[in-house]
Design an enzyme around this catalytic site. Structure first.
Site, PDB file in Angstrom:
ATOM      1  N   GLU A 126      36.302  42.120  52.579  1.00  0.00           N
ATOM      2  CA  GLU A 126      35.255  42.735  52.833  1.00  0.00           C
ATOM      3  C   GLU A 126      34.282  42.207  53.855  1.00  0.00           C
ATOM      4  O   GLU A 126      33.680  43.182  54.587  1.00  0.00           O
ATOM      5  CB  GLU A 126      34.309  42.518  51.411  1.00  0.00           C
ATOM      6  CG  GLU A 126      35.055  43.385  50.144  1.00  0.00           C
ATOM      7  CD  GLU A 126      34.290  43.043  48.828  1.00  0.00           C
ATOM      8  OE1 GLU A 126      34.158  44.413  48.231  1.00  0.00           O
ATOM      9  OE2 GLU A 126      33.927  42.030  48.537  1.00  0.00           O
ATOM     10  N   GLU A 146      40.146  42.300  42.756  1.00  0.00           N
ATOM     11  CA  GLU A 146      39.062  41.879  41.475  1.00  0.00           C
ATOM     12  C   GLU A 146      39.488  42.718  40.130  1.00  0.00           C
ATOM     13  O   GLU A 146      39.273  41.877  39.213  1.00  0.00           O
ATOM     14  CB  GLU A 146      37.669  42.745  42.131  1.00  0.00           C
ATOM     15  CG  GLU A 146      36.934  41.737  43.092  1.00  0.00           C
ATOM     16  CD  GLU A 146      37.355  41.993  44.602  1.00  0.00           C
ATOM     17  OE1 GLU A 146      36.727  41.478  45.347  1.00  0.00           O
ATOM     18  OE2 GLU A 146      38.441  42.533  44.774  1.00  0.00           O
TER      19      GLU A 146
END
Length: 272
Positions: A126, A146
């Site tokens: 990210e 995640e």
């Protein structure tokens, strides 16, 4: 080979900065834990990004990591309580490193490169997607995992993966939490260059220095117009063309650009 100089980090890690001309090197420094992210590291990273934007002598940032790996991702035991409370580790008023335009945070204006190597999981992906240009080592291992931990990626992966690679490719990696390498990341437009791992920082710094040699006001305006086109659409970006060009054309740097063209020499830009 370019070598950044690390400090001895505390147990919770730290972010080291080093100035090279007009370039700010920003180093993730917790190699004993594969650069796993803690709250102090996030705060210091935001402070480094804010320094880049606020210092007129700095024109480009390069985010890199000490040790063999960019980052194994969040240090979940250290970050979980923030997530449960719905809090961010980055204080309001600073430049938010994921560049998401969240309320209470500043957005970065100057270019950022990411130099990634080894393991680059979750927040590492990210952060690199939040940069402008990514140089990856040929040994990279990427995973947006995640869903494997019962949480959702909230640092930009759900936005930028589909933007760069299309819906199907984004879903493939977001929903399976699989691991993929540098060539796949290049195919998906997550990274722009793949080089031998030992050359990652050299190549990123080479590109950064090339950008830093251009007219700073024009670089910032160009970057912001591209992002506006992506986020708000081509018509919104085109609406800025005339006024932006008028402002830039009346700058000292534009005059220097003309002089250097006439005199057939490299331009010496001041950022004014």
């Amino acid at each position: 080979m370019t070598q950044a100089t690390p400090t001895t980090p505390p147990a919770e890690g730290c972010i080291d900065t080093e100035v090279r001309g007009h370039v700010l090197l920003i180093g993730i420094n917790r190699p004993a834990k594969r650069n796993g992210w803690t709250a102090p590291m996030f705060r210091q990273l935001a402070e480094a990004y804010t320094r880049l934007d606020d210092d007129p002598e700095l024109r480009v940032g390069v985010l890199h990591a000490f040790g063999d790996h960019f980052t194994a991702g969040l240090d979940l035991p250290a970050i979980t309580e923030y997530m449960k409370r719905g809090e961010k580790a980055v204080p309001y008023g600073l430049v938010e490193p994921h560049d998401l335009g969240m309320p209470g945070y500043r957005r970065r204006t100057k270019p950022m490169l990411a130099a990634v190597k080894g393991i680059c999981f979750t927040v590492g992906i990210e952060l690199m997607l939040g940069a402008d240009i990514v140089v990856a080592g040929d040994d990279c291992r990427f995973s947006q995992l995640e869903v494997q931990r019962g949480i959702m990626a909230t640092g930009g992966a759900t936005l930028r993966m589909a933007e760069r690679a299309g819906l199907g490719n984004a879903m493939l990696h977001l929903l399976t939490a699989d691991e993929f390498g540098s060539e796949e990341a290049l195919r998906l437009n997550f990274v722009q260059k793949v080089v031998p791992s030992a050359q990652v920082l050299d190549e990123a710094l080479r590109i950064a220095e090339r950008i830093a040699a251009q007219a700073p006001l024009a670089v910032v305006a160009t970057r912001q117009n591209v992002l506006k086109a992506i986020e708000q659409g081509p018509l919104a970006a085109m609406a800025d063309f005339i006024e932006t060009q008028k402002r830039l054309s009346n700058s000292e740097d534009a005059a220097e650009g003309v002089r250097s063209f006439v005199e057939r020499r490299p331009a010496r830009f001041s950022g004014r």
